[in-house]
Design a protein around this motif. Structure first.
Motif, PDB file in Angstrom:
ATOM      1  N   SER A 198       0.826  -1.207   0.000  1.00 55.84           N
ATOM      2  CA  SER A 198       0.000   0.000   0.000  1.00 55.84           C
ATOM      3  C   SER A 198       0.861   1.259   0.000  1.00 55.84           C
ATOM      4  CB  SER A 198      -0.932  -0.009   1.217  1.00 55.84           C
ATOM      5  OG  SER A 198      -1.754   1.123   1.241  1.00 55.84           O
ATOM      6  N   GLU A 199       1.944   1.233   0.760  1.00 59.22           N
ATOM      7  CA  GLU A 199       2.847   2.382   0.779  1.00 59.22           C
ATOM      8  C   GLU A 199       3.481   2.624  -0.585  1.00 59.22           C
ATOM      9  OE1 GLU A 199       5.670   1.715   3.837  1.00 59.22           O
ATOM     10  OE2 GLU A 199       4.217   1.869   5.482  1.00 59.22           O
ATOM     11  N   ALA A 200       3.672   1.534  -1.337  1.00 52.01           N
ATOM     12  CA  ALA A 200       4.247   1.672  -2.681  1.00 52.01           C
ATOM     13  C   ALA A 200       3.196   2.045  -3.718  1.00 52.01           C
ATOM     14  CB  ALA A 200       4.941   0.374  -3.083  1.00 52.01           C
ATOM     15  N   GLY A 201       1.941   2.201  -3.271  1.00 54.94           N
ATOM     16  CA  GLY A 201       0.888   2.629  -4.187  1.00 54.94           C
ATOM     17  C   GLY A 201      -0.028   1.537  -4.658  1.00 54.94           C
ATOM     18  N   GLY A 202       0.142   0.295  -4.163  1.00 57.65           N
ATOM     19  CA  GLY A 202      -0.706  -0.817  -4.594  1.00 57.65           C
ATOM     20  C   GLY A 202      -1.993  -0.881  -3.804  1.00 57.65           C
ATOM     21  N   ASP A 203      -3.106  -0.459  -4.400  1.00 56.51           N
ATOM     22  CA  ASP A 203      -4.394  -0.455  -3.711  1.00 56.51           C
ATOM     23  C   ASP A 203      -5.242  -1.675  -4.037  1.00 56.51           C
ATOM     24  OD1 ASP A 203      -3.918   2.008  -2.489  1.00 56.51           O
ATOM     25  OD2 ASP A 203      -4.584   3.103  -4.252  1.00 56.51           O
ATOM     26  N   ASP A 204      -4.922  -2.380  -5.100  1.00 58.00           N
ATOM     27  CA  ASP A 204      -5.627  -3.610  -5.468  1.00 58.00           C
ATOM     28  C   ASP A 204      -4.583  -4.693  -5.658  1.00 58.00           C
ATOM     29  OD1 ASP A 204      -8.761  -3.218  -6.376  1.00 58.00           O
ATOM     30  OD2 ASP A 204      -7.584  -1.366  -6.446  1.00 58.00           O
ATOM     31  N   HIS A 205      -4.754  -5.811  -4.928  1.00 55.11           N
ATOM     32  CA  HIS A 205      -3.688  -6.802  -4.853  1.00 55.11           C
ATOM     33  C   HIS A 205      -4.211  -8.178  -5.233  1.00 55.11           C
ATOM     34  CE1 HIS A 205       0.463  -7.417  -3.594  1.00 55.11           C
ATOM     35  NE2 HIS A 205       0.095  -8.568  -3.071  1.00 55.11           N
ATOM     36  N   GLN A 226      -7.485  -0.614   0.613  1.00 54.53           N
ATOM     37  CA  GLN A 226      -6.856  -1.640  -0.211  1.00 54.53           C
ATOM     38  C   GLN A 226      -7.806  -2.818  -0.402  1.00 54.53           C
ATOM     39  OE1 GLN A 226      -3.487  -4.109   1.290  1.00 54.53           O
ATOM     40  NE2 GLN A 226      -2.277  -3.059  -0.273  1.00 54.53           N
ATOM     41  N   ARG A 227      -7.667  -3.514  -1.509  1.00 54.24           N
ATOM     42  CA  ARG A 227      -8.501  -4.673  -1.799  1.00 54.24           C
ATOM     43  C   ARG A 227      -7.633  -5.874  -2.153  1.00 54.24           C
ATOM     44  NH1 ARG A 227     -11.365  -1.725   0.282  1.00 54.24           N
ATOM     45  NH2 ARG A 227     -13.407  -0.917  -0.375  1.00 54.24           N
TER      46      ARG A 227
END
Length: 692
Positions: free
Chosen positions: A374-381, A547-548
């Motif tokens: 999430s800190e690196a910008g990943g909101d969907d995983h 985040q998802r």
């Protein structure tokens, strides 16, 4: 935790302006009274969609009636879909027309992961999924039926007590619904019990239909009886085409092409074959951003376990991830994890999940990884959860092949299982063959009776003492692989009285009709359902706001495609990496590194043993004042002995301890929570499960 809740056909009290006397805390109302629907939690705007069918005009010669206003405002029927569903509004309206006429199966035919709620006249229908990753719960309330996608809100609404029998059954036989659901039998409809007394769960692959306040649970699929013989199997090529199409649709259903810079997509790249395949599929997503801008590369996250020597994240696996992430459409992020990211650590913190699950002991590890993403910008995983159970052939599938007289296809799998079970391969293969033959000639009822007799004697069938250890580990392995149902790894720590009660439940369950499945399909389906439950608990326990997590292998379309893979293909050693390689090749992803699929799953057992050794002192203190002991379910002395052995570096049943510790942690969080899920103008409400 995100959930939806509503009710139908109730006599609930309403205040001014048709406002319910109670309503969920922090809720977003989707439908108004008298049969309201709310969404609670961290929902995105595009995850809640509604469509309405307008009411036809009333003929002038007919008088107006009280029903003209209708329970759904200005429409005769409404549909709400919550989650990721790619269906257009026109498709949803067409589906609503069919659903208003009584059909429901088509609502589970789209890609993605979602829940559908239909309100048409006096009928409300709630449709989850096929495997239980998006479950539906219901309970009688105020003369009607309340429903939700979580059990705890309904437990608060009913002010329920804890169902200790359900928890004991989960620990004794986690993959045997015959035991877990014994308390829901005799109600004339399929029903699954929950940890909350009075709250029932809709079985996977079924829908909840409430008509005039009375619930019904119809199946979403017509299942073929084993009495009709084996269904015609598609060819391997046809099955691969179906799997490729389903995985592409499942990835595209997440809307990665439209997420752009607002919600950047990411994926696991930590050694798992399934997650790596999803990452490579998602990296080739089409489209760009408005204005001709290029979509950002997919965030590929690799977790490295620096606290476990030789564990997940070894140099070889890290190099493999770097090789695959060399694609310009992937941005590689390495997340190191120390002792604080080991399993069993940090259990004093963490959110309350809807139900207990072994995923709780790994949740801190997952939160560490997802927070870094999430800190690196990943909101969907994207994750590969469920791929092993959906694609692989459960060992019990060999019983189905034996019944179909396809003996040649059993040779290689039996040799591979003989190596896993230990001992000489030739003797091991002969032992497994005899076990398969015995299981093929064991009726379902006798299988339940055998397990009941084993538990009544205090045995667990997993290599423990007494009856459990009779015959050695190879025979125990064979029994666990092919039997209709087996004890769970935590059963050894339950008290004799609890095991006797569960044996009685099994004897009662043995009198119900046989399931419409063969042993292999039955065991495989239960394993997939358990994987979906664990994923749901992990999703709640490791939740990062905004985040998802996505598990495409648990989508309805992918589950159906995996079911079409011939048994003779899926049971072969190395079938899953080979199938995923073929899928990627058909999608134009070629030139995979040589090690792809060689280590299809990180060795979590070593990390679990290390985590037990590191956290042994805290866990020992936890079981010095155990809630499970207070409930009368376990004798904590053997548990503390096992924890001391783990601290000394001895080999202990870590999987069973994980089951036990997860329930203990969940109970502590449940009893320590403050406040109810509900508020309103009525009298103060008592929370569910305030004490035993």
């Amino acid at each position: 935790m995100r959930w939806l809740v509503g009710w139908s056909g109730t006599r609930a009290g309403y205040g001014p302006h048709d406002t319910p006397a109670v309503h969920p805390v922090g809720a977003r109302q989707i439908w108004s009274a008298p049969d309201p629907l709310w969404a609670v939690g961290d929902w995105r705007d595009d995850e809640i969609r509604t469509v309405t069918l307008p009411r036809p005009p009333r003929p002038a010669h007919l008088p107006a009636s009280a029903g003209d206003a209708g329970p759904v405002g200005d429409g005769i029927a409404r549909l709400a879909v919550l989650g990721r569903c790619p269906a257009s509004d026109d498709q949803l309206r067409g589906a609503l027309v069919r659903a208003a006429a009584g059909a429901l199966g088509h609502l589970a035919a789209w890609p993605g992961s979602y829940t559908v709620v239909i309100r048409a006249g006096r009928r409300t229908a709630v449709v989850g999924d096929l495997v239980g990753a998006r479950p539906v719960f219901h309970a009688p309330w105020a003369g009607g039926t309340a429903y939700a996608t979580a059990g705890l809100p309904l437990a608060d609404l009913l002010e329920s007590d804890l169902d200790l029998g359900h928890l004991a059954a989960r620990l004794a036989c986690p993959e045997s619904p015959e035991v877990i659901d014994a308390g829901a039998q005799g109600q004339g409809r399929p029903a699954l019990t929950t940890p909350y007394r009075g709250v029932l769960r809709v079985p996977p692959g079924h829908a909840l239909v409430v008509r005039d306040g009375k619930p019904d649970v119809p199946s979403l699929e017509q299942r073929r009886s084993h009495m009709a013989g084996p269904a015609p199997e598609p060819s391997r090529a046809q099955a691969l085409d179906g799997l490729r199409e389903a995985l592409q649709e499942a990835v595209q259903a997440r809307g990665f092409a439209e997420l752009g810079e607002l919600h950047r997509p990411g994926a696991d790249l930590s050694g798992g074959t399934a997650s790596a395949a999803l990452a490579l599929l998602a990296a080739g997503r089409p489209g760009g951003l408005p204005g001709g801008r290029t979509a950002p590369p997919l965030l590929a996250v690799t977790f490295t376990d620096t606290a476990t020597p030789g564990g997940p994240g070894t140099e070889r696996e890290l190099q493999l991830a770097r090789t695959m992430a060399a694609d310009r459409r992937l941005e590689h992020v390495v997340v190191p994890g120390g002792a604080d990211a080991l399993p069993f650590t940090g259990l004093e913190d963490g959110p309350l999940t809807d139900e207990p699950s072994p995923a709780l002991v790994h949740a801190g590890r997952e939160r560490h990884r997802l927070a870094a993403a999430s800190e690196a910008g990943g909101d969907d995983h994207l994750t590969g959860h469920g791929a092993r159970q959906a694609l692989d052939g459960h060992p019990a599938r060999l019983v189905d092949l034996y019944l179909d007289r396809r003996r040649r296809a059993m040779v290689k799998p039996l040799r591979a299982l003989a190596r896993v079970g230990g001992g000489q391969q030739l003797l091991g293969s002969a032992l497994l063959w005899r076990s398969v033959s015995r299981a093929a000639h064991t009726p379902y009822r006798h299988g339940l009776e055998d397990l009941a007799a084993l538990l009544a004697k205090g045995g667990t069938g997993n290599g423990g003492s007494g009856a459990a250890g009779a015959g050695g580990p190879r025979k125990a392995f064979a029994r666990a692989s092919f039997a209709w149902c087996t004890p769970g790894p935590a059963a050894r720590w339950l008290t004799g009285e609890v095991l006797a009660d569960i044996a009685g439940s099994l004897d009662h369950a043995a009198r119900v009709p046989d399931p419409p499945d063969r042993p292999g399909r039955h065991r495989s389906w239960q394993a997939l359902g358990r994987a979906a439950e664990e994923y749901r608990a992990l999703e709640q326990a490791a939740e990062v706001t905004g985040q998802r997590l996505h598990a495409p292998f648990l989508d309805n379309v992918v589950v159906r495609a995996c079911r079409e893979i011939p048994e003779t293909v899926r049971v072969q050693p190395g079938a899953r990496p080979e199938l995923l390689r073929a899928v990627l090749d058909a999608c134009g992803v070629r030139g995979l590194p040589e090690g792809f699929g060689a280590s299809s799953r990180p060795d979590t057992a070593l990390a679990m043993r290390t985590g037990l050794r590191v956290a042994a002192e805290e866990l020992h203190e936890m079981f010095a004042a155990s809630v499970l002991e207070k409930a009368g379910l376990v004798d904590p002395r053997p548990v503390r002995a096992a924890l001391r052995a783990a601290a000394d570096g001895e080999d202990v049943p870590a999987e069973g301890l994980a089951e036990l510790i997860a329930v203990e942690v969940w109970l502590r969080r449940l009893l320590s929570r403050r406040g109810s899920c509900w508020t309103g103008t009525g009298p103060p409400r008592r929370m569910a499960v305030t004490a035993f």
